[in-house]
Design an enzyme around this catalytic site. Structure first.
Site, PDB file in Angstrom:
ATOM      1  N   ASN A   1       0.863  -1.172   0.000  1.00 55.23           N
ATOM      2  CA  ASN A   1       0.000   0.000   0.000  1.00 55.23           C
ATOM      3  C   ASN A   1       0.909   1.235   0.000  1.00 55.23           C
ATOM      4  O   ASN A   1       1.403   1.660   1.038  1.00 55.23           O
ATOM      5  CB  ASN A   1      -0.873  -0.060   1.263  1.00 55.23           C
ATOM      6  CG  ASN A   1      -1.821   1.110   1.360  1.00 55.23           C
ATOM      7  OD1 ASN A   1      -1.731   2.051   0.578  1.00 55.23           O
ATOM      8  ND2 ASN A   1      -2.718   1.046   2.325  1.00 55.23           N
TER       9      ASN A   1
ATOM     10  N   ARG B   1      -2.341  -1.967  -3.683  1.00 57.71           N
ATOM     11  CA  ARG B   1      -3.440  -1.026  -3.577  1.00 57.71           C
ATOM     12  C   ARG B   1      -3.190   0.104  -4.573  1.00 57.71           C
ATOM     13  O   ARG B   1      -2.127   0.725  -4.572  1.00 57.71           O
ATOM     14  CB  ARG B   1      -3.500  -0.445  -2.170  1.00 57.71           C
ATOM     15  CG  ARG B   1      -4.605   0.564  -2.068  1.00 57.71           C
ATOM     16  CD  ARG B   1      -4.644   1.216  -0.734  1.00 57.71           C
ATOM     17  NE  ARG B   1      -5.776   2.112  -0.670  1.00 57.71           N
ATOM     18  CZ  ARG B   1      -5.972   2.990   0.290  1.00 57.71           C
ATOM     19  NH1 ARG B   1      -5.105   3.073   1.276  1.00 57.71           N
ATOM     20  NH2 ARG B   1      -7.018   3.755   0.286  1.00 57.71           N
TER      21      ARG B   1
ATOM     22  N   HIS C   1     -11.746   4.562  -0.883  1.00 57.57           N
ATOM     23  CA  HIS C   1     -11.812   3.681   0.295  1.00 57.57           C
ATOM     24  C   HIS C   1     -12.612   2.410  -0.018  1.00 57.57           C
ATOM     25  O   HIS C   1     -13.201   1.821   0.892  1.00 57.57           O
ATOM     26  CB  HIS C   1     -12.503   4.390   1.492  1.00 57.57           C
ATOM     27  CG  HIS C   1     -11.693   5.510   2.092  1.00 57.57           C
ATOM     28  ND1 HIS C   1     -12.273   6.658   2.567  1.00 57.57           N
ATOM     29  CD2 HIS C   1     -10.370   5.638   2.315  1.00 57.57           C
ATOM     30  CE1 HIS C   1     -11.342   7.469   3.050  1.00 57.57           C
ATOM     31  NE2 HIS C   1     -10.167   6.863   2.903  1.00 57.57           N
TER      32      HIS C   1
ATOM     33  N   HIS D   1     -16.388   5.475   6.845  1.00 58.94           N
ATOM     34  CA  HIS D   1     -14.945   5.291   7.032  1.00 58.94           C
ATOM     35  C   HIS D   1     -14.413   6.622   7.541  1.00 58.94           C
ATOM     36  O   HIS D   1     -14.312   7.594   6.783  1.00 58.94           O
ATOM     37  CB  HIS D   1     -14.283   4.889   5.707  1.00 58.94           C
ATOM     38  CG  HIS D   1     -12.800   4.725   5.812  1.00 58.94           C
ATOM     39  ND1 HIS D   1     -12.185   3.489   5.838  1.00 58.94           N
ATOM     40  CD2 HIS D   1     -11.810   5.644   5.923  1.00 58.94           C
ATOM     41  CE1 HIS D   1     -10.877   3.668   5.967  1.00 58.94           C
ATOM     42  NE2 HIS D   1     -10.628   4.966   6.019  1.00 58.94           N
ATOM     43  N   LEU D   2     -14.099   6.683   8.842  1.00 58.08           N
ATOM     44  CA  LEU D   2     -13.661   7.938   9.471  1.00 58.08           C
ATOM     45  C   LEU D   2     -12.247   7.759   9.990  1.00 58.08           C
ATOM     46  O   LEU D   2     -12.034   7.229  11.083  1.00 58.08           O
ATOM     47  CB  LEU D   2     -14.612   8.295  10.633  1.00 58.08           C
ATOM     48  CG  LEU D   2     -16.112   8.275  10.296  1.00 58.08           C
ATOM     49  CD1 LEU D   2     -16.946   8.530  11.544  1.00 58.08           C
ATOM     50  CD2 LEU D   2     -16.433   9.298   9.211  1.00 58.08           C
ATOM     51  N   GLY D   3     -11.288   8.130   9.156  1.00 55.97           N
ATOM     52  CA  GLY D   3      -9.881   8.013   9.562  1.00 55.97           C
ATOM     53  C   GLY D   3      -9.208   9.335   9.265  1.00 55.97           C
ATOM     54  O   GLY D   3      -9.803  10.399   9.450  1.00 55.97           O
TER      55      GLY D   3
ATOM     56  N   ARG E   1      -8.185  17.604   5.019  1.00 57.48           N
ATOM     57  CA  ARG E   1      -8.907  17.904   3.767  1.00 57.48           C
ATOM     58  C   ARG E   1     -10.264  18.516   4.088  1.00 57.48           C
ATOM     59  O   ARG E   1     -10.927  18.104   5.043  1.00 57.48           O
ATOM     60  CB  ARG E   1      -9.118  16.627   2.953  1.00 57.48           C
ATOM     61  CG  ARG E   1      -7.895  16.190   2.185  1.00 57.48           C
ATOM     62  CD  ARG E   1      -8.086  14.845   1.530  1.00 57.48           C
ATOM     63  NE  ARG E   1      -7.454  13.795   2.309  1.00 57.48           N
ATOM     64  CZ  ARG E   1      -7.604  12.493   2.070  1.00 57.48           C
ATOM     65  NH1 ARG E   1      -8.392  12.085   1.101  1.00 57.48           N
ATOM     66  NH2 ARG E   1      -6.980  11.608   2.818  1.00 57.48           N
TER      67      ARG E   1
ATOM     68  N   ASP F   1      -5.402  15.795  13.935  1.00 60.39           N
ATOM     69  CA  ASP F   1      -5.616  14.529  14.641  1.00 60.39           C
ATOM     70  C   ASP F   1      -6.714  14.727  15.677  1.00 60.39           C
ATOM     71  O   ASP F   1      -6.599  15.572  16.579  1.00 60.39           O
ATOM     72  CB  ASP F   1      -4.307  14.088  15.324  1.00 60.39           C
ATOM     73  CG  ASP F   1      -4.411  12.661  15.845  1.00 60.39           C
ATOM     74  OD1 ASP F   1      -5.416  12.325  16.491  1.00 60.39           O
ATOM     75  OD2 ASP F   1      -3.470  11.877  15.589  1.00 60.39           O
TER      76      ASP F   1
ATOM     77  N   ARG G   1      -7.586  13.145  18.187  1.00 60.48           N
ATOM     78  CA  ARG G   1      -7.232  12.965  19.615  1.00 60.48           C
ATOM     79  C   ARG G   1      -6.829  14.299  20.243  1.00 60.48           C
ATOM     80  O   ARG G   1      -7.270  14.632  21.350  1.00 60.48           O
ATOM     81  CB  ARG G   1      -6.094  11.955  19.773  1.00 60.48           C
ATOM     82  CG  ARG G   1      -6.568  10.530  19.567  1.00 60.48           C
ATOM     83  CD  ARG G   1      -5.417   9.592  19.388  1.00 60.48           C
ATOM     84  NE  ARG G   1      -4.766   9.832  18.077  1.00 60.48           N
ATOM     85  CZ  ARG G   1      -4.062   8.926  17.426  1.00 60.48           C
ATOM     86  NH1 ARG G   1      -3.857   7.743  17.960  1.00 60.48           N
ATOM     87  NH2 ARG G   1      -3.529   9.193  16.269  1.00 60.48           N
TER      88      ARG G   1
ATOM     89  N   GLU H   1      -8.179  -3.270   5.552  1.00 65.51           N
ATOM     90  CA  GLU H   1      -8.009  -3.102   4.107  1.00 65.51           C
ATOM     91  C   GLU H   1      -7.018  -4.106   3.546  1.00 65.51           C
ATOM     92  O   GLU H   1      -7.199  -4.606   2.437  1.00 65.51           O
ATOM     93  CB  GLU H   1      -7.562  -1.667   3.800  1.00 65.51           C
ATOM     94  CG  GLU H   1      -8.693  -0.672   3.995  1.00 65.51           C
ATOM     95  CD  GLU H   1      -8.228   0.761   4.075  1.00 65.51           C
ATOM     96  OE1 GLU H   1      -7.512   1.090   5.051  1.00 65.51           O
ATOM     97  OE2 GLU H   1      -8.567   1.547   3.186  1.00 65.51           O
TER      98      GLU H   1
HETATM   99  P1  AMP Z   1      -6.692   6.045  10.111  1.00 65.57           P
HETATM  100  O1  AMP Z   1      -6.476   6.905   8.898  1.00 65.57           O
HETATM  101  O2  AMP Z   1      -7.845   5.100   9.938  1.00 65.57           O
HETATM  102  O3  AMP Z   1      -5.443   5.403  10.614  1.00 65.57           O
HETATM  103  O4  AMP Z   1      -7.182   7.044  11.263  1.00 65.57           O
HETATM  104  C1  AMP Z   1      -6.273   7.941  11.839  1.00 65.57           C
HETATM  105  C2  AMP Z   1      -7.026   8.973  12.630  1.00 65.57           C
HETATM  106  O5  AMP Z   1      -7.892   8.354  13.592  1.00 65.57           O
HETATM  107  C3  AMP Z   1      -6.097   9.824  13.464  1.00 65.57           C
HETATM  108  O6  AMP Z   1      -5.633  10.919  12.736  1.00 65.57           O
HETATM  109  C4  AMP Z   1      -6.990  10.272  14.588  1.00 65.57           C
HETATM  110  O7  AMP Z   1      -7.617  11.471  14.209  1.00 65.57           O
HETATM  111  C5  AMP Z   1      -8.036   9.203  14.701  1.00 65.57           C
HETATM  112  N1  AMP Z   1      -7.915   8.434  15.949  1.00 65.57           N
HETATM  113  C6  AMP Z   1      -7.170   7.337  16.188  1.00 65.57           C
HETATM  114  N2  AMP Z   1      -7.332   6.910  17.460  1.00 65.57           N
HETATM  115  C7  AMP Z   1      -8.209   7.737  18.044  1.00 65.57           C
HETATM  116  C8  AMP Z   1      -8.807   7.840  19.353  1.00 65.57           C
HETATM  117  N3  AMP Z   1      -8.522   6.967  20.312  1.00 65.57           N
HETATM  118  N4  AMP Z   1      -9.667   8.834  19.564  1.00 65.57           N
HETATM  119  C9  AMP Z   1      -9.966   9.716  18.617  1.00 65.57           C
HETATM  120  N5  AMP Z   1      -9.461   9.675  17.382  1.00 65.57           N
HETATM  121  C10 AMP Z   1      -8.586   8.711  17.079  1.00 65.57           C
END
Ligand code: AMP
Length: 581
Positions: free
Chosen positions: A7, A63, A152, A180-182, A213, A255, A257, A360
């Site tokens: 990936n 990917r 995604h 999908h919330l990342g 974004r 982020d 967090r 994924e």
């Molecule tokens: P991913 O792209 O799926 O790896 O998601 C990454 C994002 O998930 C990070 O930038 C954080 O904003 C969020 N994230 C990960 N762990 C936590 C958590 N324990 N609480 C809140 N947001 C989180």
């Protein structure tokens, strides 16, 4: 099968070896700061391969972020595929070049293995036209491939399937909204197993608020910003991708967090960022419920979806009108890394709220393994040729004598697919109460009873109303007048619409898992007019050749084409068969 999943992101490489049979990970590697500390993706791939030395690998799954119009399913990579991918660079200028570097390096290092490209966009190839189109001039859209592709895909596909498994339902019976919330965020409406709407568009910039974004912004606002700030197109691009989203709103970080921590301390910008983020998701849920006419499950996944109880709580507020209510205790305690899927909905609710750990790499590995092990080719063996049955007539001896003369022998025009059957040179006119259909072909050999097989459209022309029947079952069907060169015969019964059916050999039936007299569904992958035929009768006999018979109305509805007019004409439509439940 062991699949090495590569990936390649814009500045990183995630690699993993997956055992697709046991669905386990045999090792993971992560290379960061590509283009800076590590020279390029080729070097990164070489580093990973050096560490995997000795591991048994059967195939490589790459990917690839954008498949454009060219790739709508996982594809085995050859030189031609690489050339086509090069043409897709303008659609995703940050990602496709990185994907290509990874592909080149891995193919050079592992030339004897099958390499398979798995596209982020492919799961959304099923979007209907109304969801794909932007309201911009059609010629510009066509020239530059500007439409909604969606991203995604492996994640949405994976979590939708996991949700269905958890609910003990067939995904084809469910309407699911996957969130999908990342770092990147997108929502997809998965209606009966197919993506029918998705929030990311031509690029992964549209839709939900993301880490850095923007998601949806009034296009007019972008023009105003560029004018007011004197930004170039590249500067605007960079701002929208890197300085917006949660980072832009909070002025703190992309982020969640960090933002949650600052919001808890009362920071107004961070509180607002959370409000806007959650509101946007809720808006999409409402929209997608409307698009699908209802929703059976809402699925949270990826870094934020899996880990942030706060965001899930905010998003799931006041969804009672959809039949979804969150259980706050379950939400707070949800641990998907341990359980894979956690139901956070209150018991008894019509719409489930699920948290699902996305995977994924597992999805890419299994899609790549399918292609590499030629499963689809094996499935192709389950395809059934289709014959389009134009209107025709079977005669008994006595009727043949009256129409063509005593003892007349029908003459063969050509053999048709079922052994022993043939289309004749002879034709008769069907004289109905309303109109006459002339020169209808006779099929030989002679039979014990007359039978006239017509389509529904023919019935309107003739002015009769015939039942749908299995061949040979003509009792109490309407009659008709047949006009031949030697005389006219009025039948008292015999006109039917043939029930669609499949002839097959016992070996075909065994391979397809069906029995004589089963009633099945047949899905036809037509060119833009996919259709599922229900009520298809299976007929199994050593005497038959594998073939499905439909009439001309049915063929037209599925846009099956034939260039010969006659009794039975072979077509090459692809068919999938499912046993009716
Ligand atoms: P991913 O792209 O799926 O790896 O998601 C990454 C994002 O998930 C990070 O930038 C954080 O904003 C969020 N994230 C990960 N762990 C936590 C958590 N324990 N609480 C809140 N947001 C989180």
């Amino acid at each position: 099968m062991n699949v090495l999943v590569l990936n390649c992101g814009s500045t990183s490489l995630k690699a993993e070896i997956r055992d697709t049979k046991l669905n386990t990970s045999l090792g993971k590697w992560h290379v960061e700061r590509i283009g800076n500390v590590v020279k390029n993706h080729g070097v990164a791939v070489a580093q990973v391969l050096a560490q995997t030395e000795g591991a048994l690998i059967h195939a490589v799954g790459h990917r690839v972020v954008h498949g454009g119009e060219a790739f709508t399913e996982p594809t085995q990579i050859d030189d031609e595929v690489v050339q086509t991918l090069e043409l897709l660079v303008p659609l995703a200028p940050l990602h496709v070049p990185a994907n290509l570097q990874g592909i080149r390096a891995a193919r050079a290092a592992l030339p004897d293995l099958p390499h398979v490209a798995v596209f982020d966009t492919a799961f959304h190839a099923t979007l209907p036209n109304r969801a794909k189109h932007y309201a911009i001039p059609e010629d510009i859209a066509t020239r530059h491939g500007i439409r909604r592709y969606g991203f995604h895909g492996p994640s949405h596909a994976y979590v939708a399937r996991q949700a269905a498994l958890h609910m003990d339902e067939d995904l084809r019976d469910l309407r699911v909204i996957t969130l999908h919330l990342g770092g990147g965020c997108s929502a997809t409406a998965v209606e009966y197993g197919r993506s029918v709407e998705t929030s990311m568009g031509m690029t992964p910039l549209e839709g939900l608020v993301m880490g850095t974004r923007s998601g949806d912004v009034d296009a007019g606002a972008l023009i105003a910003i560029a004018r007011a700030e004197g930004l170039t197109i590249d500067e605007l691009d960079s701002m929208l991708n890197r300085e917006c989203g949660l980072a832009g709103l909070s002025d703190t970080s992309g982020d969640l967090r960090d933002i949650e921590a600052r919001a808890a301390e009362g920071d107004p910008l961070c509180r607002n960022a959370i409000n806007v983020f959650a509101h946007r998701i809720r808006k999409y849920i409402g929209a997608y419920a409307a698009v699908m006419g209802g929703v059976d499950a809402i699925v949270f996944t990826a870094g934020i979806g899996e880990n942030s109880a706060l965001i899930r709580h905010r998003v799931a507020q006041r969804l009672d009108f959809l039949g979804a209510r969150i259980d706050e205790d379950l939400n707070r305690d949800a641990n998907v890394r341990e359980h894979g899927v956690v139901d956070i909905g209150a018991p008894g609710c019509r719409c489930r709220l699920l948290v699902v750990a996305t995977d994924e790499a597992s999805e890419i590995a299994s899609q790549a393994a399918r292609v590499a092990s030629h499963v689809d080719e094996i499935n192709a063996e389950l395809r059934i040729p289709i014959a389009i049955s134009a209107r025709h007539v079977h005669l008994d001896r006595a009727t043949c004598d009256l129409l063509f003369g005593e003892g007349y022998q029908l003459t063969k025009y050509k053999d048709i697919s079922q052994p022993g059957q043939f289309a004749c040179n002879e034709r008769v006119d069907l004289v109905g109460p309303r109109k006459t259909i002339e020169r209808v072909r006779i099929l030989g050999p002679l039979r014990r009873a007359n039978q006239v097989e017509v389509s529904r459209t023919d019935e309107f022309t003739l002015g009769i109303d015939a039942p749908i029947r299995n061949s040979g079952d003509v009792a109490n069907s309407p009659g008709i007048t047949l006009r031949g060169p030697n005389g006219t015969v009025t039948l008292t019964q015999g006109v039917i619409q043939a029930r669609r059916h499949i002839h097959m050999q016992p070996a075909d039936a065994e391979r397809m898992g069906v029995n004589d007299r089963d009633v099945v569904e047949v899905a036809i992958d037509s060119n833009g007019r996919d259709l599922v035929f229900g009520d298809v009768l299976v007929r199994v006999s050593e005497k038959y050749a594998l073939e499905m018979h439909v009439d001309t109305d049915e063929a037209n509805a599925a846009e099956l084409t034939s260039d010969v007019s006659g009794a039975l004409v072979s077509s090459t439509a692809q068919v999938r068969i499912t046993r009716r439940r």
